[in-house]
Design a protein around this motif. Structure first.
Motif, mmCIF file in Angstrom:
data_model
loop_
_atom_site.group_PDB
_atom_site.id
_atom_site.type_symbol
_atom_site.label_atom_id
_atom_site.label_comp_id
_atom_site.label_asym_id
_atom_site.label_seq_id
_atom_site.Cartn_x
_atom_site.Cartn_y
_atom_site.Cartn_z
ATOM 1 N N GLY A 30 36.757 -12.002 34.579
ATOM 2 C CA GLY A 30 36.923 -10.445 33.569
ATOM 3 C C GLY A 30 37.001 -9.447 34.405
ATOM 4 O O GLY A 30 37.933 -8.388 34.295
ATOM 5 N N LYS A 31 36.541 -9.425 35.557
ATOM 6 C CA LYS A 31 36.551 -8.312 36.746
ATOM 7 C C LYS A 31 37.897 -8.101 37.176
ATOM 8 O O LYS A 31 38.406 -7.077 37.371
ATOM 9 C CB LYS A 31 35.492 -8.579 37.936
ATOM 10 C CG LYS A 31 35.549 -7.695 38.800
ATOM 11 C CD LYS A 31 34.422 -8.192 40.091
ATOM 12 C CE LYS A 31 34.769 -6.730 41.318
ATOM 13 N NZ LYS A 31 33.754 -7.287 42.513
ATOM 14 N N ARG A 32 38.591 -9.149 37.331
ATOM 15 C CA ARG A 32 40.127 -9.017 37.933
ATOM 16 C C ARG A 32 41.108 -9.340 36.875
ATOM 17 O O ARG A 32 42.242 -9.092 37.104
ATOM 18 C CB ARG A 32 40.295 -10.159 38.982
ATOM 19 C CG ARG A 32 39.633 -9.975 40.383
ATOM 20 C CD ARG A 32 40.405 -8.787 40.965
ATOM 21 N NE ARG A 32 40.360 -8.663 42.535
ATOM 22 C CZ ARG A 32 41.244 -8.205 43.366
ATOM 23 N NH1 ARG A 32 42.130 -7.405 42.748
ATOM 24 N NH2 ARG A 32 41.047 -8.292 44.511
ATOM 25 N N GLY A 33 40.714 -9.964 35.764
ATOM 26 C CA GLY A 33 41.767 -10.130 34.648
ATOM 27 C C GLY A 33 42.567 -11.040 35.150
ATOM 28 O O GLY A 33 43.711 -10.944 34.404
ATOM 29 N N ILE A 34 42.158 -12.092 35.511
ATOM 30 C CA ILE A 34 42.954 -13.270 36.080
ATOM 31 C C ILE A 34 42.224 -14.620 35.517
ATOM 32 O O ILE A 34 41.105 -14.635 35.403
ATOM 33 C CB ILE A 34 43.045 -13.155 37.401
ATOM 34 C CG1 ILE A 34 42.051 -13.605 38.301
ATOM 35 C CG2 ILE A 34 44.147 -12.022 37.954
ATOM 36 C CD1 ILE A 34 42.251 -13.894 39.730
ATOM 37 N N ALA A 35 43.016 -15.562 35.365
ATOM 38 C CA ALA A 35 42.875 -16.972 35.308
ATOM 39 C C ALA A 35 42.983 -17.892 36.649
ATOM 40 O O ALA A 35 44.169 -17.655 37.066
ATOM 41 C CB ALA A 35 43.266 -17.441 34.016
ATOM 42 N N LEU A 36 42.100 -18.688 36.817
ATOM 43 C CA LEU A 36 42.487 -19.458 38.127
ATOM 44 C C LEU A 36 42.175 -20.994 37.747
ATOM 45 O O LEU A 36 41.333 -21.270 36.854
ATOM 46 C CB LEU A 36 41.364 -19.072 39.358
ATOM 47 C CG LEU A 36 41.500 -17.485 39.402
ATOM 48 C CD1 LEU A 36 40.234 -16.962 38.616
ATOM 49 C CD2 LEU A 36 41.169 -17.648 41.057
ATOM 50 N N ALA A 37 42.659 -21.934 38.509
ATOM 51 C CA ALA A 37 42.392 -23.307 38.528
ATOM 52 C C ALA A 37 42.134 -23.447 40.182
ATOM 53 O O ALA A 37 43.013 -23.276 41.182
ATOM 54 C CB ALA A 37 43.724 -24.186 38.169
ATOM 55 N N LEU A 38 41.057 -23.894 40.716
ATOM 56 C CA LEU A 38 40.588 -24.273 41.967
ATOM 57 C C LEU A 38 40.392 -25.767 41.899
ATOM 58 O O LEU A 38 39.328 -26.316 41.289
ATOM 59 C CB LEU A 38 39.413 -23.422 42.390
ATOM 60 C CG LEU A 38 39.176 -21.620 42.094
ATOM 61 C CD1 LEU A 38 37.861 -21.333 42.632
ATOM 62 C CD2 LEU A 38 40.329 -21.320 43.037
ATOM 63 N N LYS A 39 41.139 -26.410 42.679
ATOM 64 C CA LYS A 39 41.232 -27.797 42.488
ATOM 65 C C LYS A 39 40.887 -28.486 44.051
ATOM 66 O O LYS A 39 41.360 -28.122 44.906
ATOM 67 C CB LYS A 39 42.841 -28.400 42.535
ATOM 68 C CG LYS A 39 42.882 -29.795 42.216
ATOM 69 C CD LYS A 39 44.295 -30.201 42.179
ATOM 70 C CE LYS A 39 45.163 -30.586 43.378
ATOM 71 N NZ LYS A 39 44.662 -31.912 44.004
ATOM 72 N N SER A 40 39.894 -29.432 43.756
ATOM 73 C CA SER A 40 39.624 -30.426 44.914
ATOM 74 C C SER A 40 40.798 -31.044 45.354
ATOM 75 O O SER A 40 41.423 -31.506 44.450
ATOM 76 C CB SER A 40 38.470 -31.197 44.632
ATOM 77 O OG SER A 40 38.333 -32.165 45.507
ATOM 78 N N GLY A 41 40.846 -31.372 46.476
ATOM 79 C CA GLY A 41 42.147 -31.774 47.040
ATOM 80 C C GLY A 41 42.654 -33.242 46.367
ATOM 81 O O GLY A 41 43.833 -33.714 46.013
ATOM 82 N N ASN A 42 41.555 -34.098 46.037
ATOM 83 C CA ASN A 42 41.949 -35.569 45.442
ATOM 84 C C ASN A 42 42.014 -35.304 44.060
ATOM 85 O O ASN A 42 42.324 -36.537 43.428
ATOM 86 C CB ASN A 42 40.782 -36.279 45.865
ATOM 87 C CG ASN A 42 40.829 -36.798 47.398
ATOM 88 O OD1 ASN A 42 41.650 -37.013 47.850
ATOM 89 N ND2 ASN A 42 39.858 -36.414 48.055
#
Length: 423
Positions: free
Chosen positions: A393-405
């Protein structure tokens, strides 16, 4: 706050946050927030589970212990009744640590022994039998993890591996005990504590095994493991009337997108190959980065040129390529330079209006998340097993942080669509 998690990297933090928010079918999960580092302020009182994301997997053990204890202090101040120390489902560590030193330090601080240690995550092929960790049908040390650039795993016997890191004896909870039920597990953990075993490796091959372990540890002050160990924990609090159960509704975020991949895992390399068939990709030369011939200006230009096309920039390479580069530049120097490049690029992308960001690789994700100063993250739906949508909410963005495998072959394209709420 009922439950506190101390995660040793940022993708793993999102992974277990997803598990806690999802819960078991028909039960619902907890109201979860993910924090980038130890917060300086109190948590929202509506939060039932707080996940503190650290970047401690590959740093000196003493530093990892200090940061983890700081996270423990904050979580206990929020009223947490139970703490989970979350590490990777492939037990990423070195003979010196950091799983053993951190696990024992947390146990000492909480005055407990006979603490569960189970990295199993059957949904993504990580299982434990007789103390040996498997990745699908391969022993850990034959799965490709033996070539990991920072934490090469050369032994599948994780009880033996953990014994090299730990001060106290390491126990084993075999499958025969786990399949006997929660009461048998509880009794075995008490016996392990009486023998002076602080950490106890537990076998688990299916989700039902993890549910049994979770029920057995319903009142345990400390549990350690991969995200799978948390499968049954929300149900404990819901059954006790302490949590109401929740869902992970998500409306989607529109706007420009970017994909950054710093993982060298075989899965990520395959996903990049698939993505390149239909979308623009930018391979990054390590030599060019180290010489200064390639910098964030080049990445920014690439992403601006291909907005709307799901552009991806990557530094992934084969184990042989990685070994050559590490020998030439030094492992830490190389890792720091790549992390800095991706972090600075991500910050400039978001500052310029990118609202959907996909990042592959635990170390890369940690560097990016720290650089963006995301604030508290809301946990959205699961994109693939172990990879949730994260909303800042602070940045107004959506993310996906994926482990390599992690992730399907078409993960990158699928994730970009998921962040927009299209899947």
């Amino acid at each position: 706050m009922l439950l506190g998690v101390i995660a040793d990297d940022f993708t793993g933090a999102g992974d277990i946050a997803n598990t806690l928010a999802k819960g078991l079918p028909g039960q619902g999960g907890l109201v979860v927030a993910q924090y980038m580092g130890v917060p300086s302020e109190a948590a929202d009182p509506l939060i039932e589970a707080g996940v503190v994301s650290l970047k401690t997997r590959s740093i000196p053990a003493a530093d990892a212990v200090a940061q983890s204890l700081a996270a423990l202090r904050w979580l206990r101040e929020q009223g947490c009744r139970q703490i989970v120390f979350k590490y990777c489902s492939t037990f990423d560590s070195t003979p010196e640590g950091n799983i053993g030193p951190v696990g024992e330090a947390l146990a000492d601080a909480l005055c407990v022994k006979g603490v569960l240690a189970c990295p199993a995550f059957p949904q993504v092929g990580r299982t434990v039998y007789q103390g040996h960790l498997f990745v699908h049908d391969r022993l850990l040390n034959e799965s490709g993890m033996e070539n990991h650039p920072l934490t090469p795993m050369s032994d599948s016997d994780i009880r033996r591996w953990l014994s090299r890191q730990a001060k106290n004896p390491v126990g084993l909870l075999p499958a025969s005990v786990v399949r006997a039920g929660a009461d048998a597990v509880s009794s075995a953990l008490v016996a392990a504590a009486d023998r002076g075993e602080t950490l106890v490796i537990a076998d688990a091959a299916i989700d039902d095994d993890l549910v049994v372990l979770g029920r057995a540890a319903a009142t345990a002050p400390l549990i350690t493991g991969g995200s799978g160990i948390a499968i049954g924990l929300p149900g404990n609090f819901i059954a006790a009337g302490l949590a109401r159960g929740s869902d992970t509704a998500f409306e989607g975020v529109t706007g420009p997108e970017a994909i950054l991949a710093g993982s060298c895992s075989g899965a990520t390399r395959g996903q990049i190959e698939v993505h390149a068939r239909e979308h623009p990709v930018l391979p990054l030369s390590v030599d060019a980065i180290m010489s200064g011939d390639t910098d964030e200006d080049d990445l920014i230009a690439f992403f601006e040129k291909h907005r709307g096309g799901k552009p991806l920039a990557y530094s992934s390479g084969t184990p042989q390529d990685v070994a050559v580069a590490q020998a030439r530049y030094g492992r830490k120097v190389l890792a720091d330079r790549l992390d800095t490049l991706f972090a600075q690029t991500a910050r400039r992308l978001v500052d310029s209006g990118v609202t959907r960001l996909v990042v592959a690789g635990g170390e890369t994700s940690g560097a990016v998340a720290q650089a963006l100063e995301l604030g508290d993250l809301r946990i959205g739906p699961e994109i693939d097993a172990g990879v949730p949508i994260l909303v800042s909410g602070k940045r107004g963005i959506a993310l996906a942080l994926k482990s390599g495998n992690f992730g399907r072959a078409t993960f990158f394209s699928h994730a970009v669509d998921a962040l927009e709420g299209k899947v």
